[in-house]
Design an enzyme around this catalytic site. Structure first.
Site, PDB file in Angstrom:
ATOM      1  N   GLY A 168      -8.607   8.420  -2.280  1.00 57.49           N
ATOM      2  CA  GLY A 168      -9.092   9.801  -2.293  1.00 57.49           C
ATOM      3  C   GLY A 168      -9.798  10.139  -0.998  1.00 57.49           C
ATOM      4  O   GLY A 168     -10.022   9.261  -0.154  1.00 57.49           O
TER       5      GLY A 168
ATOM      6  N   ASN B 124       2.641   9.480  -5.332  1.00 61.61           N
ATOM      7  CA  ASN B 124       2.946  10.878  -4.999  1.00 61.61           C
ATOM      8  C   ASN B 124       2.964  11.171  -3.502  1.00 61.61           C
ATOM      9  O   ASN B 124       3.413  12.239  -3.093  1.00 61.61           O
ATOM     10  CB  ASN B 124       1.981  11.819  -5.722  1.00 61.61           C
ATOM     11  CG  ASN B 124       2.307  11.896  -7.203  1.00 61.61           C
ATOM     12  OD1 ASN B 124       3.372  12.361  -7.585  1.00 61.61           O
ATOM     13  ND2 ASN B 124       1.416  11.382  -8.035  1.00 61.61           N
TER      14      ASN B 124
ATOM     15  N   SER C 205      -1.144   4.646  -8.152  1.00 62.94           N
ATOM     16  CA  SER C 205      -1.173   6.072  -8.458  1.00 62.94           C
ATOM     17  C   SER C 205      -2.380   6.414  -9.314  1.00 62.94           C
ATOM     18  O   SER C 205      -2.837   5.598 -10.113  1.00 62.94           O
ATOM     19  CB  SER C 205       0.111   6.493  -9.172  1.00 62.94           C
ATOM     20  OG  SER C 205       0.219   7.899  -9.183  1.00 62.94           O
TER      21      SER C 205
ATOM     22  N   HIS D 277       0.852  -1.205   0.000  1.00 64.99           N
ATOM     23  CA  HIS D 277       0.000   0.000   0.000  1.00 64.99           C
ATOM     24  C   HIS D 277       0.880   1.244   0.000  1.00 64.99           C
ATOM     25  O   HIS D 277       1.271   1.746   1.058  1.00 64.99           O
ATOM     26  CB  HIS D 277      -0.929  -0.026   1.219  1.00 64.99           C
ATOM     27  CG  HIS D 277      -1.987   1.047   1.208  1.00 64.99           C
ATOM     28  ND1 HIS D 277      -3.295   0.807   1.550  1.00 64.99           N
ATOM     29  CD2 HIS D 277      -1.923   2.373   0.917  1.00 64.99           C
ATOM     30  CE1 HIS D 277      -3.998   1.931   1.462  1.00 64.99           C
ATOM     31  NE2 HIS D 277      -3.177   2.904   1.096  1.00 64.99           N
TER      32      HIS D 277
ATOM     33  N   GLU E 281     -12.113   4.415   6.358  1.00 68.89           N
ATOM     34  CA  GLU E 281     -10.963   5.190   6.834  1.00 68.89           C
ATOM     35  C   GLU E 281     -11.437   6.247   7.833  1.00 68.89           C
ATOM     36  O   GLU E 281     -10.676   6.707   8.679  1.00 68.89           O
ATOM     37  CB  GLU E 281     -10.297   5.866   5.621  1.00 68.89           C
ATOM     38  CG  GLU E 281      -8.853   6.216   5.828  1.00 68.89           C
ATOM     39  CD  GLU E 281      -8.225   6.851   4.581  1.00 68.89           C
ATOM     40  OE1 GLU E 281      -8.833   6.804   3.489  1.00 68.89           O
ATOM     41  OE2 GLU E 281      -7.123   7.398   4.723  1.00 68.89           O
TER      42      GLU E 281
HETATM   43  C1  LIG Z   1      -5.142  12.302   4.435  1.00 70.34           C
HETATM   44  C2  LIG Z   1      -4.473  11.044   4.846  1.00 70.34           C
HETATM   45  C3  LIG Z   1      -4.430  10.745   6.291  1.00 70.34           C
HETATM   46  C4  LIG Z   1      -3.952  10.287   3.886  1.00 70.34           C
HETATM   47  C5  LIG Z   1      -3.741   8.848   3.979  1.00 70.34           C
HETATM   48  N1  LIG Z   1      -4.831   8.166   3.465  1.00 70.34           N
HETATM   49  C6  LIG Z   1      -5.271   8.240   2.187  1.00 70.34           C
HETATM   50  N2  LIG Z   1      -6.584   8.015   2.025  1.00 70.34           N
HETATM   51  C7  LIG Z   1      -7.154   8.087   0.805  1.00 70.34           C
HETATM   52  N3  LIG Z   1      -6.458   8.390  -0.302  1.00 70.34           N
HETATM   53  C8  LIG Z   1      -5.151   8.614  -0.184  1.00 70.34           C
HETATM   54  C9  LIG Z   1      -4.478   8.546   1.056  1.00 70.34           C
HETATM   55  N4  LIG Z   1      -3.178   8.799   0.842  1.00 70.34           N
HETATM   56  C10 LIG Z   1      -3.040   9.026  -0.498  1.00 70.34           C
HETATM   57  N5  LIG Z   1      -4.230   8.935  -1.109  1.00 70.34           N
HETATM   58  C11 LIG Z   1      -4.544   9.144  -2.539  1.00 70.34           C
HETATM   59  O1  LIG Z   1      -3.328   9.119  -3.264  1.00 70.34           O
HETATM   60  C12 LIG Z   1      -3.129  10.370  -3.958  1.00 70.34           C
HETATM   61  C13 LIG Z   1      -1.650  10.714  -3.995  1.00 70.34           C
HETATM   62  O2  LIG Z   1      -0.957   9.767  -4.761  1.00 70.34           O
HETATM   63  P1  LIG Z   1      -1.090   9.631  -6.360  1.00 70.34           P
HETATM   64  O3  LIG Z   1      -1.190  11.004  -6.953  1.00 70.34           O
HETATM   65  O4  LIG Z   1      -2.327   8.837  -6.647  1.00 70.34           O
HETATM   66  O5  LIG Z   1       0.176   8.947  -6.773  1.00 70.34           O
HETATM   67  C14 LIG Z   1      -3.989  11.368  -3.188  1.00 70.34           C
HETATM   68  O6  LIG Z   1      -4.367  12.458  -3.971  1.00 70.34           O
HETATM   69  C15 LIG Z   1      -5.180  10.501  -2.761  1.00 70.34           C
HETATM   70  O7  LIG Z   1      -6.102  10.386  -3.817  1.00 70.34           O
HETATM   71 ZN   LIG Z   2      -3.867   4.871   1.147  1.00 68.90          ZN
END
Ligand SMILES: CC(C)=CCNc1ncnc2c1ncn2[C@@H]1O[C@H](COP(=O)(O)O)[C@@H](O)[C@H]1O
Ligand SMILES: [Zn+2]
Length: 353
Positions: A176, A23, A101, A19, A206
């Site tokens: 997201g 980004n 991603s 997991h 979550e």
């Molecule tokens: C706010 C928080 C506690 C984050 C951890 N929990 C998360 N929950 C849901 N989606 C996530 C989380 N961490 C990352 N993401 C998703 O991953 C994206 C960033 O990585 P990427 O651009 O998909 O490559 C974020 O914009 C979001 O859509």
């Molecule tokens: Zn996650």
């Protein structure tokens, strides 16, 4: 925790990371390179990571991703970010990695969703050809806030790449902001994905308000669950939800620091890892966003061990059992070989603390 505070046992332990958002996994040194490419954006380091002892609201965490996305908006950026992230996981002792991603379109740089995925695949292949010691696969992410139509489009794209990427693209992630949108709108897309053979890893419960959605999505059923923080009755969930997870034997991807820094779990010792681990349910330690949360997988294993008093043998087994949860198909060349590579040939000492 500083890098040198992580015991060598956890660093050298062969690990599986299931997991990791691309980004969210960008390290300080890569952020520095991105900032120097784009000085006009006026982005400082403090805006892209949450340091030791710091907490943020969920909303603030999602703002951080917006800042990082501004820094990563060309094919060149994605190639550098993905290559750096893969090499960092490898340096941390990760032997098998499933990166995820969300493909983005950036009209001003000519980036398309298709070229986004192609670029990540290029980075994976480049690392392989350089002999980086890690097996990397890719999950295409659906951002729940973008709704039904984009979800459907993403499934089609993921299916095309699953059929053409020599096993590199294995499935889909649903992620997201959990406070935005409802899973029922995404159900047809997820069902379609499942029917065409894409594996599904879904962020579920979550936040506490998602019990009805989780109940619905668990009937798919997904192949893995991200977080699942509020599924267990001890966390405000229900026995009915636990029963579904257990019946379908759906592994949980658990990210301790992410949940504590994002404040969905008050302290490490309250983490739902303990409930599922005690039940003997497949529970995999993961980082979620190693860059944003200033952690790495070795640290997360060490935190789990110190918080829940796990012996080295137990940590070893925890890491080893993650192999059963990978999405790569169980053929002689993949899962079985991964196991041999990961653990049989390893000489990590089990004795001592
Ligand atoms: C706010 C928080 C506690 C984050 C951890 N929990 C998360 N929950 C849901 N989606 C996530 C989380 N961490 C990352 N993401 C998703 O991953 C994206 C960033 O990585 P990427 O651009 O998909 O490559 C974020 O914009 C979001 O859509
Ligand atoms: Zn996650």
């Amino acid at each position: 925790m500083m890098d040198n505070e992580v015991d060598v046992f956890y660093r050298e332990l062969p690990k599986v990371e299931l997991h990791a958002h691309l980004n969210g996994s960008v390290s300080c040194s890569t952020i520095e390179k991105l900032i120097s490419r784009k000085p006009h954006l006026n982005i400082g380091h403090g805006m892209t990571a949450i340091g030791k002892g710091q907490r943020r609201t969920l909303d603030e965490c999602f703002q951080v991703f917006k800042v990082i996305h501004q820094l990563v908006d060309t094919e060149e950026d994605i190639l550098m970010v993905a290559t750096d992230v893969i090499k960092e996981f490898a340096a941390d002792g990760v032997k098998y990695l499933e990166l995820r991603s969300t493909p983005r379109e950036e009209k001003h740089t000519g980036l398309t969703k298709k070229s986004y995925i192609e670029t990540v695949i290029k980075a994976i292949k480049q690392c392989k050809s350089e002999g980086v010691d890690i097996d990397v696969r890719f999950l295409v992410a659906i951002d729940r806030r973008n709704g039904t139509e984009v979800a459907m489009e993403t499934v089609k794209l993921a299916e095309d790449f699953m059929l053409s990427s020599d096993g590199l693209v294995l499935g889909l992630d649903l992620s997201g902001d959990p406070t935005v949108g409802h899973g029922k709108d995404l159900l047809p897309a997820l069902q379609k994905a499942k029917n065409c053979g894409l594996k599904l890893s879904l962020h579920l419960s979550e936040v506490p308000s998602q019990l009805e959605e989780s109940d619905l999505l668990l009937d798919l059923p997904p192949d893995r669950i991200g977080h699942g923080t509020f599924l267990h009755p001890a966390m405000g969930g229900s026995q009915g939800l636990v029963d579904k997870v257990v019946k379908h034997n759906i592994p949980l991807e658990l990210c301790l620091t992410s949940n504590v820094k994002g404040q969905t779990v008050a302290r490490y010792s309250d983490h739902h890892f303990k409930h599922w681990y005690q039940m003997g349910h497949p529970s995999v330690i993961c980082t979620d966003d190693k860059g944003v949360f200033s952690t790495d997988l070795s640290q997360e294993y060490q935190l789990a061990a110190s918080t829940f008093d796990l012996s080295r043998e137990a940590v070893w087994k925890l890491s080893h059992d993650a192999i059963d949860c990978i999405f790569a198909p169980d053929t002689g060349e993949t899962a079985a070989q991964t196991e041999v590579d990961l653990f049989k040939a390893s000489s990590v000492p089990l004795q001592g603390n």
